[in-house]
Scaffold this active site. Structure first.
Site, short mmCIF file in Angstrom:
data_model
loop_
_atom_site.label_atom_id
_atom_site.label_comp_id
_atom_site.label_asym_id
_atom_site.label_seq_id
_atom_site.Cartn_x
_atom_site.Cartn_y
_atom_site.Cartn_z
N HIS A 155 40.71 42.82 47.51
CA HIS A 155 39.29 42.95 47.89
C HIS A 155 38.62 44.14 47.19
O HIS A 155 37.41 44.24 47.18
CB HIS A 155 39.17 43.12 49.41
CG HIS A 155 39.57 41.88 50.15
ND1 HIS A 155 38.66 41.08 50.79
CD2 HIS A 155 40.77 41.28 50.33
CE1 HIS A 155 39.29 40.05 51.34
NE2 HIS A 155 40.57 40.16 51.09
N ASP A 363 32.61 49.78 43.84
CA ASP A 363 32.78 48.90 45.00
C ASP A 363 33.37 47.57 44.52
O ASP A 363 32.94 47.05 43.49
CB ASP A 363 31.40 48.63 45.63
CG ASP A 363 31.49 48.44 47.14
OD1 ASP A 363 32.54 47.97 47.60
OD2 ASP A 363 30.50 48.74 47.83
C1 G6P Z 1 37.49 47.52 52.77
C2 G6P Z 1 38.89 46.97 52.51
C3 G6P Z 1 39.42 46.20 53.71
C4 G6P Z 1 39.28 47.06 54.96
C5 G6P Z 1 37.85 47.52 55.16
C6 G6P Z 1 37.67 48.40 56.39
O1 G6P Z 1 36.57 46.49 52.80
O2 G6P Z 1 38.89 46.15 51.35
O3 G6P Z 1 40.76 45.84 53.52
O4 G6P Z 1 39.74 46.34 56.09
O5 G6P Z 1 37.44 48.23 54.01
O6 G6P Z 1 38.53 49.49 56.35
P1 G6P Z 1 39.65 49.76 57.45
O7 G6P Z 1 40.48 50.83 56.84
O8 G6P Z 1 38.91 50.19 58.67
O9 G6P Z 1 40.42 48.48 57.67
#
Ligand code: G6P
Length: 454
Positions: A155, A363
């Site tokens: 992602h 990003d």
């Molecule tokens: C990004 C990453 C995700 C992640 C999200 C939120 O979008 O690509 O994998 O879940 O951030 O971050 P967190 O650390 O709270 O899961």
């Protein structure tokens, strides 16, 4: 259709007052209907530590919780995931740290995810591993289930080789990923960067277009930009309650002529500080500063990582300074909200905003840009978009800026604020066409078709 097992750091549900509730977010909304249709499973962490939970069903999907201890959360999640990989993969905006005592829990936790996945993977099921937290899982799962079909989706950006080369465990990461049959990325640049690193550090052989040969297997590389449930955003944006709330918000912001909005997780990759400086530049040059109001929604994130704590302090100081320099009793040019908003409230902000500022320094994609476009059903609105967001590959009719060039961003906000309605409409129509055609269901279809063909 074959059964699909999603393996992601987090489960799509979280415990709230002893009840499992579905977490908001694009990935969950895209995959939920697909998994429901194929009787799929989701392997992931529940969000609570030191808790062993049995698999259970929620909304027609088998949920398989992977336990994490609080020490593992420190080493794996706060440590290797978010103090090493996250900054390294985002252009080293903040210096990545590399610690063996964080790498070891990363390996251990990845192995646990692979073992839990192997338990629920049967016959010709497809395993679909998500994101940078689980880059060793494809190979670990392949060891346990040599014949499985395994996909991986990153992602976030895959960094250029000059940066990736810094990682002390670069070979292990590449070999971990090469366990997959299909590796998908947000942008062409990420596909290219990965192919280069795989050749250099994994000795993978380039094959026909977008394929690598490694240890007797063929691995397909794919560009598949993630997207949103556009129709859902459009519907909510037209609802009476959202439109009423949007009008209320405009009023609360002193009926400014131009409302400018930023919505981000509070993360150093998002360029919130430079964006605030660009807005301050506009106030300095404006004849009527009170015509402008800037709202920054900053969603709390990874609050235990020191770099995030420092960033929060820095941004809050900057907001204070701008409001101190330019505000008057009863009027502050910057409204700063440190919280997450529920979906309807968020959409009301999108509907209220004349100009949307999406100016990350790096990003993977940035779904906020796509969400804003999807909600501009009645009034066009102008999207200002960083050239360093993955979304810039698709949303070409936005006003594209270099977020490091503060003067350029200031000038572009001004350009957006005075843009003729006709130009704004033409640009927004083109953007809307893209987010309608390339929505999240199309994204899931493309990714899964590739896996189904393995
Ligand atoms: C990004 C990453 C995700 C992640 C999200 C939120 O979008 O690509 O994998 O879940 O951030 O971050 P967190 O650390 O709270 O899961």
């Amino acid at each position: 259709m074959r059964r699909i097992i999603v393996i992601a750091n987090r489960l799509p549900v979280a415990l709230k007052d002893d009840q499992w509730v579905t977490s908001p977010g694009g990935l969950v909304r895209a995959l939920e209907p697909v998994l429901q249709r194929v009787n799929g499973s989701w392997v992931g962490w529940s969000g609570d530590t030191d808790m062993e939970l049995e698999p259970f069903e929620h909304d027609g999907i088998e949920q398989v919780p992977v336990p994490l201890s609080s020490a593992e959360l420190d080493g794996f999640y706060y440590g290797f995931c978010n103090s090493s990989l996250w900054p390294l993969y985002h252009d080293a905006i903040v210096a990545p740290e590399f610690h063996r005592h964080q790498w070891h829990p990363y390996v251990r936790v990845n192995r646990r995810y692979a073992e839990y996945a192997a338990e629920v993977l049967h016959g010709d099921d497809v395993a679909w591993v998500q994101d940078y937290q689980l880059q060793l899982v494809p190979s670990m799962l392949r060891e346990l289930r040599p014949d499985a079909t395994i996909g991986f989706y990153l992602h976030i950006p895959f960094p250029p080789i000059e940066l990736f080369a810094r990682l002390p465990w670069r070979r292990q990461i590449i070999e971990g990923l090469l366990g997959a049959d299909v590796l998908a990325f947000q942008t062409r640049a990420s596909v290219r960067n990965f192919a280069q690193a795989a050749r250099k550090y994994g000795r993978a052989e380039p094959q026909a277009r977008s394929q690598l040969a490694w240890q007797g297997r063929t691995i397909t590389l794919q560009r598949a930009p993630i997207a949103i449930d556009t129709a859902h955003f459009e519907t909510l944006a037209q609802s009476h309650s959202v439109r009423t709330r949007a009008a209320e918000l405009r009023h609360e912001m002193g009926d400014a002529k131009r409302i400018i909005l930023g919505v981000d997780r509070l993360d150093y990759t998002k360029g919130i500080d430079l964006r605030l400086k660009a807005f301050a530049g506009l106030l300095e040059r404006a004849q009527e500063p009170r015509e402008y109001a800037f709202v920054q929604v900053a969603v709390p994130s990874r609050e235990d990582v020191p770099a995030y704590q420092d960033l929060r302090a820095e941004i809050e100081q900057l907001v204070g300074r701008i409001n101190g320099d330019h505000g008057e009793p009863g009027w502050s040019p910057v409204s700063y909200l440190y919280r997450s908003l529920d979906l309807e409230e968020l959409i009301a902000y999108y509907v209220a905003a004349d100009v949307m500022l999406v100016t990350p320094l790096r990003d993977g994609m940035n779904l906020v840009a796509k969400e804003y476009v999807a909600t501009r059903v009645k009034d066009p609105g102008v999207l200002i978009l960083s050239e360093f967001a993955g979304a810039a590959e698709q949303l070409r009719s936005a006003l594209v800026v270099n977020p490091h060039d503060v003067d350029e961003v200031t000038a572009t906000i001004y350009r957006a604020a005075v843009m003729e309605r006709r130009e704004a409409r033409v640009r927004m129509q083109r953007l809307r066409r893209t987010v309608r055609k390339e929505d999240v269901f199309e994204w899931a279809r493309i990714c899964l078709a590739m896996l189904d063909a393995v």
